[in-house]
Design an enzyme around this catalytic site. Structure first.
Site, PDB file in Angstrom:
ATOM      1  N   ILE A  23     -10.137   5.252   0.204  1.00  0.00           N
ATOM      2  CA  ILE A  23      -9.929   3.529   1.053  1.00  0.00           C
ATOM      3  C   ILE A  23     -10.121   2.465   0.014  1.00  0.00           C
ATOM      4  CG2 ILE A  23     -10.325   2.066   2.703  1.00  0.00           C
ATOM      5  CD1 ILE A  23      -8.939   4.527   3.608  1.00  0.00           C
TER       6      ILE A  23
ATOM      7  N   GLU B 254       0.860   3.278   8.880  1.00  0.00           N
ATOM      8  CA  GLU B 254       1.751   3.504   9.934  1.00  0.00           C
ATOM      9  C   GLU B 254       0.528   4.938  10.205  1.00  0.00           C
ATOM     10  OE1 GLU B 254       4.775   3.405   6.638  1.00  0.00           O
ATOM     11  OE2 GLU B 254       6.063   3.500   8.499  1.00  0.00           O
TER      12      GLU B 254
END
Lengths: 322, 713
Positions: B603, B679
């Site tokens: 991340i 998404e």
């Protein structure tokens, strides 16, 4: 949008050719869509028509009071909860801050065919042209008070509270001021859906009076909708109750989201007066309320939802501490 | 303290955005600008037979009425993006009198003022000869074609029909998902300005190099003469990835009038001049042994598209590969109707197709009398089943465990209608999320000044995702400086090209190439180079050909990774847990809480990643309960083309949302181990909501959105 002349009204006097502008949340919207094409717009925001007052006779609301002001009013919430709730559950905070009460009750239908001028067939917008909603996209449209000419639902919430409490509306017209029962303001479409109210050209709503009654404190507005806020009612019920023990001494019922006009359900009230209020009697009342319902495909669910909404509202009102 | 990948930091462009300092395309106001207003068709199929322009031209300030009468031949035909071209629709408005769909642009009025252009547009009288349009699936006159005719490979392995026939436990069900529109808050604005024979375009874009090259091809000019400026984008969600046809029209109008032209279309026009999510119908058959192990999976889809363009959703490419199942058969069919061409919309294949698969998995769990989490666990695999490719990393089980624990799943009574709170039936549902990990060829220029300040330049796009910050953090790490020393420039076609902001590839694609440039700068410094050091870098990910960079300069995307090609399958995973409440009488569905646990590689920018995943889950809730474009099936026209009646969740609909990001190291996916997260959050959420509604009510919702009328029975 087309050119128009703009003026500020300095007195509530009749101007038959002008459209009155208060909050603008309906008028400007429809002008931008080319649905309304006024030549003159009279801004009435400078008129002294605001104010919220409670006294022994009832609740008095100026036509220019904003929705948010009345929705947040502590005394209204306490003594006339159905009024405050119907306003709080409508629209969005931004719209409630702008929209006036007078404009609110005259809000035009959200029928998509009325709002889209590329559809020729709309009897409300284009008298005699037909109704595109019948057989079309009509999930939100009405099942009560409809005609073969129009099934457009009355979209508002506050009007149900006024109808249920037998309010009066004050109108300034060419002949001066007059008062009438609010229930006589709107007219069902019949064969002339272009005529939505009994107002005459130039008439201006100046205020509302809600009479005091033993049932106003035990009142509520229940609105069932697709999302938690900022959505029109799929079905709503305004209910006011006076109970003796569990027996209904007086009851007033109005329905929203299901009818072409603010809808008073007298038959349902008759089912309940003098009876014990419970699931069975509420269910009978709800059946009576929708006995005359006519559906058109997508909105076939509305009578069932409307009945359930009314039962829920009645039983919820019974539980209120009033 | 140097910042870097993993630093929790606010958006570096946040202050500009909340103070009005960020200039969006709609904010651009050039001197002597003329204003355009579109007139769109009132029919979905037929021809224009007449156009009375007199009243429109009589409005003071009107400069020109553009229509097929004077624009025929002005915009060249170009290929559909899926066939190697640029445009999201090959339907060229103003090319002829032909009407292909509702809301097609039939005229564009340009005037000195916005008000004059609008009034003139209202006064333009257009006559049509209307033909009966086919609105979609059930209409006469649609044309059904297998997607495989257009080159789509229907994933298949083993003998699914035989295995299904022989299996002990099986389910079969049909699902549907509606037409949906992106509705980014910024409208589909374009301002075109010609300076010395060169075209400057201000338009929110997800692919500025695609826009530049595409418009050049449409107008027959050198791409070097087109400059696209798009530093901030007011939402996109796929709607600004491929070219819409309005851009060339505005540019051509500006060229003819010799002054800048600005177009700000209306909200309802946005429903028909850009793309949308295609409506689907799907049939799923699942079979398993008593142990829950899948033995057969059959997934067929039908998708609505326009007459000329074979846009495919094709989510079977994912659903066929997610679980260990030896026998898979899939097929995708395109239904050509009189509609505008659909296109990418957040998680384009996965949102509708994973709804069907994950609903079917829930139905199978019920048939097996097995916990739905356990069913996913039993069918987990480290190899996708179609070609047997290993996943570069896959921690679905970790997501299931972490999500279930945070949610309190072990307290769930599996029986439908068994949980309630007052008048509200309570349901708990879950679903798997997956999104393929893409990475594209990319370029960037990084400059380090002696002062320690750095500049990163790449034509990537921050469509609201936080890309500025993520890219800045990668550069900060690469150069060993703090983030406040890094200036990031994006969204300009004069910058070195980066891929489309689609398929959740931006962070992986751009951070890897930026890091490459930073490594080079550090190496040069180590070699003793003094002064400002500027490095231009290119990165071609493993599996892509070297010419991918050249293609990128031509505005053609080269994305690698994903599940289908190469030597490995790459994807991010998640597990979504949702609580719903359904009123026992009136059947409103509300979502008081949801938990999403995600394993999505490294991340880069945790705060923005958290925001993306939260926003994705909110989107998923909306996709489950609210979003649908209402179509009049007689006229093939959209009826709720406004933000009042096209419902998305409002603040009051969203209560407690928890996002858990698992630590995941993936050394195979790309050098920095980055997977996309833009998404991932909305995939599966719709199915988790529907599964929770089943648990609450005992009624299985198979058609989105799940609205009251489905639950009144």
């Amino acid at each position: 949008m087309r050119p128009f002349s703009y003026m500020r009204a300095d007195a509530p006097k009749a101007d038959a050719a002008a459209s009155f502008l208060a909050g603008g949340t309906t008028l400007l919207d429809l002008m931008k869509l080319d649905v309304l094409r006024p030549e003159r717009v009279a801004d009435i925001n400078g008129l002294a028509l605001s104010g919220v007052r409670l006294d022994a006779h009832g609740l008095h609301l100026g036509a220019l009071a904003r929705m948010s002001e009345v929705a947040d009013h502590a005394e209204v919430k306490r003594h006339y909860p159905v009024v405050a709730q119907s306003l709080m559950l409508a629209a969005s905070p931004q719209i409630r801050n702008m929209a006036s009460l007078g404009g609110n009750v005259l809000q035009r239908t959200r029928c998509p065919y009325f709002r889209d001028t590329s559809y020729t067939a709309c009897n409300k917008r284009n008298p005699g042209s037909g109704c595109s909603a019948i057989g079309g996209v009509n999930r939100l449209q009405a099942v009560l008070g409809t005609s073969e000419a129009c099934i457009a639902a009355y979209p508002g919430d506050f009007a149900q509270a006024l109808v249920v409490l037998d309010a009066e509306v004050e109108v300034q017209g060419a002949q001066g001021r007059r008062r009438m029962r609010f229930a006589e303001l709107h007219v069902a479409p019949g064969q002339a859906p272009q005529r939505e109210t009994t107002l005459q050209p130039g008439d201006l709503i100046t205020g509302f009076s809600v009479p005091a009654g033993a049932w106003t404190a035990r009142s509520l507005y229940l609105k069932v909708r697709d999302r938690e806020s900022y959505a029109f009612a799929l079905a709503s019920a305004a209910v006011a109750l006076q109970l003796e023990g569990e027996t209904v001494r007086e009851v007033r019922i109005a329905l929203g989201g299901v009818a072409t006009v603010p809808w008073r359900a007298h038959d349902a009230e008759a089912e309940l007066r003098g009876k014990r209020l419970d699931e069975a009697s509420a269910t009978r009342a709800a059946a009576a309320a929708f006995a005359s319902a006519q559906t058109h495909g997508e909105n076939a669910f509305k009578p069932e939802l409307g009945r359930r909404t009314l039962v829920r509202a009645l039983l919820q009102a019974k539980q209120m501490e009033a | 303290m140097p910042d870097g990948i993993g630093t929790d930091h606010q958006r570096i462009d946040g202050r500009a955005k909340v103070t009005g300092g960020a200039r969006y395309a709609s904010d651009v106001m050039l001197g002597n600008v003329a204003h355009a207003w579109l007139v769109t068709s009132a029919i979905a199929r037929g021809h224009i037979t007449g156009m009375d322009e007199a009243a429109a031209r009589a409005v003071p300030g009107v400069l020109e009425v553009f229509s097929h009468r004077n624009m025929h031949g002005a915009v060249a035909e170009t290929e559909f993006f899926a066939k190697g071209g640029y445009v999201g629709s090959t339907i060229r408005p103003l090319e002829s009198d032909r009407i292909w769909h509702d809301g097609q642009i039939v005229a564009m009025v340009v005037a000195d003022t916005l008000e004059a252009a609008r009034e003139a547009a209202f006064r333009l009288q257009v006559e049509y000869r209307e033909e009966q349009p086919a609105a979609g699936f059930d209409a006469a006159g649609v044309e059904v074609k297998a997607a495989s005719e257009g080159g789509f490979e229907d994933p298949e392995v083993g003998d699914a029909d035989r295995a299904y026939g022989n299996a002990e436990v099986k389910i079969e069900a049909e699902y549907s998902t509606p037409t949906q529109h992106h509705n980014p808050i910024e409208l589909f604005t374009t301002t075109a300005h010609w300076v010395g024979g060169k075209l400057e375009l201000h338009e929110g874009s997800q692919f500025v190099h695609g826009l530049k090259n595409g418009v050049a091809a449409q107008l027959g000019i050198d791409p070097a003469d087109v400059h696209v400026v798009s530093p901030f984008v007011g939402g996109a969600f796929g709607s600004r990835g491929s070219l819409t046809q309005r851009t060339a029209l505005v540019a051509e109008a500006a060229r003819r009038l010799g002054r800048p032209v600005k177009l700000v279309p209306t909200r309802d026009q946005g429903f028909t001049i850009a793309t949308y999510r295609a409506e689907t119908r799907q049939k799923v058959k699942l079979a398993a042994g008593r142990d829950g192990k899948l033995q057969a999976l059959v997934h067929e889809g039908w998708e609505v598209t326009s007459r000329p363009d074979p846009y495919k959703v094709g989510g079977t490419a994912t659903t066929a590969r997610i679980y260990a199942c030896p026998n898979v058969r899939t097929k995708v069919n395109l239904v050509h109707a009189d509609r505008n061409t659909p296109g990418f919309m957040r998680s384009p294949p996965e949102l509708p197709y994973m709804f069907a698969l994950e609903s079917a998995m829930d139905e199978l769990a019920v048939a097996l009398n097995m916990d739905p989490v356990e069913l996913r666990r039993v069918n987990d695999t480290q190899r996708e089943p179609i070609k047997g490719l290993p996943y570069s990393s896959r921690n679905l089980v970790g997501c299931l465990d972490a999500g279930a624990k945070a949610f309190g799943w072990e307290r769930r009574n599996p029986a439908p209608r068994s949980m309630r709170q007052g008048e509200w039936l309570v349901g708990w549902g879950m679903a798997t999320s997956i999104y393929p990990t893409h990475i594209g060829a990319a370029t960037a220029r990084v400059t380090l000044l002696p002062s320690g300040h750095a500049r990163v330049q790449t034509a990537a796009h921050d469509v609201g995702t936080g890309a500025y910050t993520a890219i800045g953090l990668a550069a900060a790490e690469g150069l060993g400086v703090s983030l406040d020393k890094v200036a990031v420039e994006l969204g300009d076609s004069d910058l070195p090209p980066a891929p489309v902001a689609g398929g959740s590839n931006t962070t992986a694609s751009v951070c890897n190439v930026v890091m490459k440039a930073c490594d080079e700068i550090r190496a040069r410094r180590a070699q003793g180079q003094q002064g400002a050091i500027e490095v231009y870098a290119e990165n071609v990910p493993e599996g892509l050909p070297p010419e991918a960079i050249g293609k990128l300069y031509q505005g053609r995307n080269a994305l690698g990774g994903g599940l289908e090609g190469g030597k490995q399958a790459m994807a991010a995973f998640g597990a979504i847990f949702v609580e719903v409440r359904v009123h026992e009488r009136t059947r409103e569905v509300r979502v008081p809480r949801a938990v999403g646990a995600f394993a999505a590689g490294r991340i880069v920018s945790p705060r923005q990643a958290h925001s993306q995943l939260t926003g994705g889950m909110i989107w998923g809730i909306g996709a489950a309960l609210h979003e649908t474009t209402e179509i009049d099936h007689r006229t093939a026209r959209y009826m709720n083309d406004n933000l009042s009646e096209y419902l998305v969740p409002v603040n009051a609909d969203i209560q407690q949302l928890d996002v858990i990001m698992l630590d995941e190291r993936d050394s195979q996916a790309n050098p920095l181990g980055i997977k996309g997260i833009g998404e991932l959050g909305n995939v599966g959420t719709n199915a988790a909501v529907a599964n929770a509604v089943f648990h609450a009510t005992g009624t299985r919702p198979r058609h989105l959105p799940v609205r009251i009328e489905q639950l009144l029975g």
